[in-house]
Design an enzyme around this catalytic site. Structure first.
Site, PDB file in Angstrom:
ATOM      1  N   HIS A   1       0.790  -1.305  -0.053  1.00  0.00           N
ATOM      2  CA  HIS A   1      -0.002   0.029  -0.029  1.00  0.00           C
ATOM      3  C   HIS A   1       0.802   1.211  -0.093  1.00  0.00           C
ATOM      4  O   HIS A   1       0.276   2.502   0.272  1.00  0.00           O
ATOM      5  CB  HIS A   1      -1.158  -0.095   1.040  1.00  0.00           C
ATOM      6  CG  HIS A   1      -2.378  -0.672   0.755  1.00  0.00           C
ATOM      7  ND1 HIS A   1      -2.277  -1.442  -0.383  1.00  0.00           N
ATOM      8  CD2 HIS A   1      -3.250  -1.174   1.187  1.00  0.00           C
ATOM      9  CE1 HIS A   1      -3.327  -2.082  -0.353  1.00  0.00           C
ATOM     10  NE2 HIS A   1      -4.135  -2.027   0.830  1.00  0.00           N
TER      11      HIS A   1
ATOM     12  N   ASP B   1      -6.290   5.151   9.540  1.00  0.00           N
ATOM     13  CA  ASP B   1      -7.920   5.318   9.320  1.00  0.00           C
ATOM     14  C   ASP B   1      -8.248   4.050   8.273  1.00  0.00           C
ATOM     15  O   ASP B   1      -9.465   3.701   8.487  1.00  0.00           O
ATOM     16  CB  ASP B   1      -7.887   6.504   8.117  1.00  0.00           C
ATOM     17  CG  ASP B   1      -7.573   7.676   8.854  1.00  0.00           C
ATOM     18  OD1 ASP B   1      -7.535   7.756  10.353  1.00  0.00           O
ATOM     19  OD2 ASP B   1      -7.309   8.756   8.105  1.00  0.00           O
TER      20      ASP B   1
ATOM     21  N   GLU C   1      -9.934  14.169  14.431  1.00  0.00           N
ATOM     22  CA  GLU C   1      -9.260  14.632  12.894  1.00  0.00           C
ATOM     23  C   GLU C   1     -10.015  15.748  12.401  1.00  0.00           C
ATOM     24  O   GLU C   1     -10.619  16.702  12.963  1.00  0.00           O
ATOM     25  CB  GLU C   1      -9.443  13.239  11.959  1.00  0.00           C
ATOM     26  CG  GLU C   1      -8.577  12.179  12.685  1.00  0.00           C
ATOM     27  CD  GLU C   1      -8.332  11.276  11.176  1.00  0.00           C
ATOM     28  OE1 GLU C   1      -8.791  11.421   9.790  1.00  0.00           O
ATOM     29  OE2 GLU C   1      -7.449  10.224  11.292  1.00  0.00           O
TER      30      GLU C   1
HETATM   31  P1  FAD Z   1       4.169  -1.916   2.230  1.00  0.00           P
HETATM   32  O1  FAD Z   1       3.598  -0.962   1.228  1.00  0.00           O
HETATM   33  O2  FAD Z   1       4.071  -3.402   1.764  1.00  0.00           O
HETATM   34  O3  FAD Z   1       5.598  -1.628   2.711  1.00  0.00           O
HETATM   35  C1  FAD Z   1       6.033  -0.326   3.202  1.00  0.00           C
HETATM   36  C2  FAD Z   1       7.243  -0.416   3.562  1.00  0.00           C
HETATM   37  O4  FAD Z   1       7.706  -1.232   4.690  1.00  0.00           O
HETATM   38  C3  FAD Z   1       8.409  -0.907   2.136  1.00  0.00           C
HETATM   39  O5  FAD Z   1       9.604  -0.359   2.453  1.00  0.00           O
HETATM   40  C4  FAD Z   1       8.543  -2.385   3.227  1.00  0.00           C
HETATM   41  O6  FAD Z   1       9.679  -3.019   2.441  1.00  0.00           O
HETATM   42  C5  FAD Z   1       8.580  -2.270   4.318  1.00  0.00           C
HETATM   43  N1  FAD Z   1       7.840  -3.313   5.045  1.00  0.00           N
HETATM   44  C6  FAD Z   1       6.565  -4.110   4.751  1.00  0.00           C
HETATM   45  N2  FAD Z   1       6.479  -5.201   5.692  1.00  0.00           N
HETATM   46  C7  FAD Z   1       7.830  -4.880   6.346  1.00  0.00           C
HETATM   47  C8  FAD Z   1       7.892  -5.786   7.603  1.00  0.00           C
HETATM   48  N3  FAD Z   1       7.279  -6.919   7.927  1.00  0.00           N
HETATM   49  N4  FAD Z   1       9.248  -5.500   8.202  1.00  0.00           N
HETATM   50  C9  FAD Z   1       9.915  -4.631   7.923  1.00  0.00           C
HETATM   51  N5  FAD Z   1       9.524  -3.797   6.850  1.00  0.00           N
HETATM   52  C10 FAD Z   1       8.467  -3.956   6.094  1.00  0.00           C
HETATM   53  N6  FAD Z   1      -0.945   5.267   7.100  1.00  0.00           N
HETATM   54  C11 FAD Z   1      -1.113   5.999   8.347  1.00  0.00           C
HETATM   55  O7  FAD Z   1      -0.172   5.905   9.078  1.00  0.00           O
HETATM   56  N7  FAD Z   1      -2.445   6.099   8.601  1.00  0.00           N
HETATM   57  C12 FAD Z   1      -3.536   5.870   7.866  1.00  0.00           C
HETATM   58  O8  FAD Z   1      -4.647   6.334   8.163  1.00  0.00           O
HETATM   59  C13 FAD Z   1      -3.423   5.441   6.580  1.00  0.00           C
HETATM   60  N8  FAD Z   1      -4.172   5.221   5.621  1.00  0.00           N
HETATM   61  C14 FAD Z   1      -4.143   4.585   4.429  1.00  0.00           C
HETATM   62  C15 FAD Z   1      -5.339   4.273   3.569  1.00  0.00           C
HETATM   63  C16 FAD Z   1      -4.763   3.579   2.321  1.00  0.00           C
HETATM   64  C17 FAD Z   1      -5.837   3.350   1.432  1.00  0.00           C
HETATM   65  C18 FAD Z   1      -3.564   3.308   2.080  1.00  0.00           C
HETATM   66  C19 FAD Z   1      -3.266   2.541   0.670  1.00  0.00           C
HETATM   67  C20 FAD Z   1      -2.251   3.659   2.956  1.00  0.00           C
HETATM   68  C21 FAD Z   1      -2.755   4.113   3.995  1.00  0.00           C
HETATM   69  N9  FAD Z   1      -1.796   4.588   5.023  1.00  0.00           N
HETATM   70  C22 FAD Z   1      -1.908   5.090   6.389  1.00  0.00           C
HETATM   71  C23 FAD Z   1      -0.403   4.344   4.622  1.00  0.00           C
HETATM   72  C24 FAD Z   1       0.141   2.921   5.174  1.00  0.00           C
HETATM   73  O9  FAD Z   1       0.335   2.904   6.505  1.00  0.00           O
HETATM   74  C25 FAD Z   1       1.742   2.612   4.458  1.00  0.00           C
HETATM   75  O10 FAD Z   1       1.572   2.792   3.180  1.00  0.00           O
HETATM   76  C26 FAD Z   1       2.037   1.406   4.847  1.00  0.00           C
HETATM   77  O11 FAD Z   1       3.330   1.161   4.277  1.00  0.00           O
HETATM   78  C27 FAD Z   1       1.134   0.243   4.316  1.00  0.00           C
HETATM   79  O12 FAD Z   1       1.468  -1.010   4.796  1.00  0.00           O
HETATM   80  P2  FAD Z   1       1.693  -2.064   3.799  1.00  0.00           P
HETATM   81  O13 FAD Z   1       1.607  -3.382   4.565  1.00  0.00           O
HETATM   82  O14 FAD Z   1       0.810  -2.052   2.602  1.00  0.00           O
HETATM   83  O15 FAD Z   1       3.110  -1.775   3.252  1.00  0.00           O
END
Ligand code: FAD
Length: 546
Positions: free
Chosen positions: A132, A196, A306
């Site tokens: 994400h 969120d 918020e």
């Molecule tokens: P990924 O995109 O898969 O990874 C993000 C980073 O973390 C990469 O560098 C990856 O290599 C690393 N990573 C992944 N897993 C691990 C692990 N287990 N250990 C170490 N490193 C790792 N953020 C907020 O704070 N508040 C919000 O309200 C919020 N709302 C969102 C709503 C939407 C619809 C989206 C798309 C994103 C939102 N985000 C929000 C952002 C979100 O927190 C970050 O994009 C977060 O990285 C998403 O988690 P992911 O599992 O998809 O991570």
């Protein structure tokens, strides 16, 4: 689209099974040849040696077969796996890995990272939670992507284990927050700090910060972790906390995946309420809005604060304002027009349960009396706690190719310059851009709820604001929005407003050094300690060009 030919080209160079198993087979072979040589020297009969040799060859064949079965099961290089690993929510950056690991145990990841260390040069490893990110942060060009959520499908991941008497849950880094919520609610408990959106992985959000309307009170999600299991860039499996291996613990929290892969997090829990009272209040004056927001985060009374910008008529209709009634809707629209197409909103929540149900209305009334929203512009609802936290629902679309891009920009803005930011950005740049589908979330946070030893970066002021410019464009039509984002950053640069990017995305090392400011030295030190070969999360582009 990615052609099959290109994918095959990369595989030719770096075949995954060679990465992982070659070093082990080689060491074992050398060891056994030495044994046989020794036996020969000890004058053991050649018949005995032949028998031993037979068993040795048999053993090697079994090992190779077993390894191949494992590698075929967990490492994939078919185009479906490669294409998934080179896409993310942003749909802007696409890096093609050589292969994708679908781990069925933490050991699979340890083996992968160790085998990278054993190679010269090593290959990069990008943990991917839900992908994400919006700028390829969980991708690697030519390295191996680890699909963390695959751990959840096996018995060997950490899963979710709630320890109700101690008030915490042990949660796999691969788990989604929505599942953590479901599991903890079964025991009447819940984490205190949220995002969120709940369909995000625990490891991915803890690598950033994890913020929402509860963070003013409890700090971000990274502030509510007691212990972590981490696989460092050297392939070591380390348990860490504030007292045990603290450098790794604080490094990994908000560490953008640079120092280790989180496989388990111990998350703080509290008694869960059953219901929430939830209101939205409209403001036409920015000064009044921020005064009220800052008042609300300075008292412990609300559970969630918020806010958002109403920049077009669509905003009054979308998921953030879906509970305003149609009769209110026309009033909002006329006030919106009177106010040059810009209104502001506060979103305010108080939790309650059976014990507090009698007093909740009174308490809420008291809170509202202290605020100065436009009279009558209050929209209320009352929902179950789970429904409130899961208010965005599941937006994930598993279908490829994606039909939208998300060129998001997330900023932390120091409180002392928030009025200048309003004049330059909210009342000038945003109305000129006139974006029909953007959602702009805006609210303040308290710095003292963030432990400064963590790797996350925030402005150096007691109160700072977060602004999430959540843009949507057609697939590959993000350039105009990127220009608009660029205009905002340029304005801040010229006006000397020291904003920090949340979910940061920078192109040059200089920009990263500036981003980290006084933390840059510690970040470099942590990288040298825990990932000296710069293997992990290259998609952040801090230490790797890709
Ligand atoms: P990924 O995109 O898969 O990874 C993000 C980073 O973390 C990469 O560098 C990856 O290599 C690393 N990573 C992944 N897993 C691990 C692990 N287990 N250990 C170490 N490193 C790792 N953020 C907020 O704070 N508040 C919000 O309200 C919020 N709302 C969102 C709503 C939407 C619809 C989206 C798309 C994103 C939102 N985000 C929000 C952002 C979100 O927190 C970050 O994009 C977060 O990285 C998403 O988690 P992911 O599992 O998809 O991570």
């Amino acid at each position: 689209m990615f052609t099959h030919k290109r994918v095959t080209f990369f595989h030719f160079h770096v075949h995954p099974s060679l990465y992982i198993y070659k070093p082990y087979i080689c060491t074992h072979t050398i060891k056994y040849i030495l044994y046989i040589h020794l036996l020969h020297k000890m004058a053991i009969s050649s018949h005995t040696i032949s028998v031993l040799l037979f068993f040795f060859v048999f053993f090697v064949i079994i090992c190779i077969e077993a390894n191949q079965t494992l590698s075929q099961k967990t490492l994939r290089n078919d185009s479906e796996a490669i294409v998934r690993a080179s896409n993310d929510y942003g749909n802007i950056v696409h890096e093609i890995p050589s292969s994708v690991l679908y781990p069925s145990s933490v050991n699979d990841i340890i083996d992968l990272v160790k085998s990278s260390n054993a190679r010269s040069p090593p290959f990069t490893v990008a943990a991917k939670g839900r992908g994400h990110s919006v700028r390829g942060q969980a991708m690697t060009r030519g390295g191996v992507v680890v699909e963390m959520t695959s751990l959840g499908n096996s018995q060997n991941g950490s899963g979710i284990s709630v320890c109700s008497d101690q008030g915490y849950a042990d949660v796999g880094g691969d788990q989604l927050w929505v599942d953590v919520l479901r599991a903890t609610l079964e025991q009447g408990l819940a984490p205190v700090s949220w995002t969120d959106y709940l369909y995000l992985s625990v490891g991915g959000t803890l690598s950033n910060a994890g913020i929402s309307g509860q963070a003013f009170l409890h700090g971000p999600q990274i502030n509510n972790v007691l212990e972590l299991d981490v696989i460092t860039g050297k392939g070591e499996f380390v348990t860490c906390s504030k007292n045990e291996n603290p450098e790794l613990f604080f490094g990994v929290l908000g560490g953008l995946g640079q120092f280790g892969i989180i496989t388990r997090a111990r998350i703080v829990l509290d008694k869960a309420p059953t219901r929430v009272k939830w209101v939205r209040l409209l403001y036409s004056d920015f000064g009044t809005l921020t005064k009220d927001q800052e008042h609300l985060i300075s008292i412990e009374a609300p559970n969630y604060v918020e806010g958002f910008l109403v920049t077009n008529e669509n905003t009054t209709n979308d998921w953030r304002s879906s509970f305003s009634s149609p009769s209110n809707q026309s009033d909002v629209v006329s006030s919106f027009k009177k106010n040059n197409g810009l209104l502001y909103a506060i979103e305010l929540v108080k939790y309650y349960d059976n014990q507090t149900a009698q007093t909740i209305d009174q308490e809420f009334e008291k809170l509202l009396k202290e605020l100065n929203f436009i009279p009558g512009f209050i929209f209320s609802t009352d929902v179950a706690f789970f429904d409130f936290l899961n208010r965005v629902g599941n937006l994930d679309n598993e279908k490829l190719p994606l039909t939208e891009s998300h060129p998001w920009l997330n900023l932390f803005i120091p409180r002392s310059r928030i009025s200048d930011f309003n004049s330059g950005v909210f009342t000038t740049i945003i109305p000129e851009f006139n974006e029909p589908f953007g959602l702009f979330i805006f609210y303040p946070l308290n710095r003292n709820k963030w432990d400064d030893r963590m790797s996350a970066v925030i402005p150096d002021e007691d109160v700072f604001y977060t602004l999430a410019l959540l843009h949507t464009s057609g697939a590959n039509e993000y350039q105009t929005i990127d220009k608009f984002n660029g205009q905002i950053l340029e304005f801040c640069e010229k006006a000397g407003i020291e904003v920090k990017q949340y979910l940061p995305n920078y192109q040059s090392k200089q920009d990263w050094i500036k981003h980290y400011g006084s933390k840059w030295n510690i970040i470099q030190k942590r990288k040298a300690m825990f990932d000296p070969k710069m293997i992990l999360s290259p998609g952040q582009r801090i230490f790797n060009s890709v």
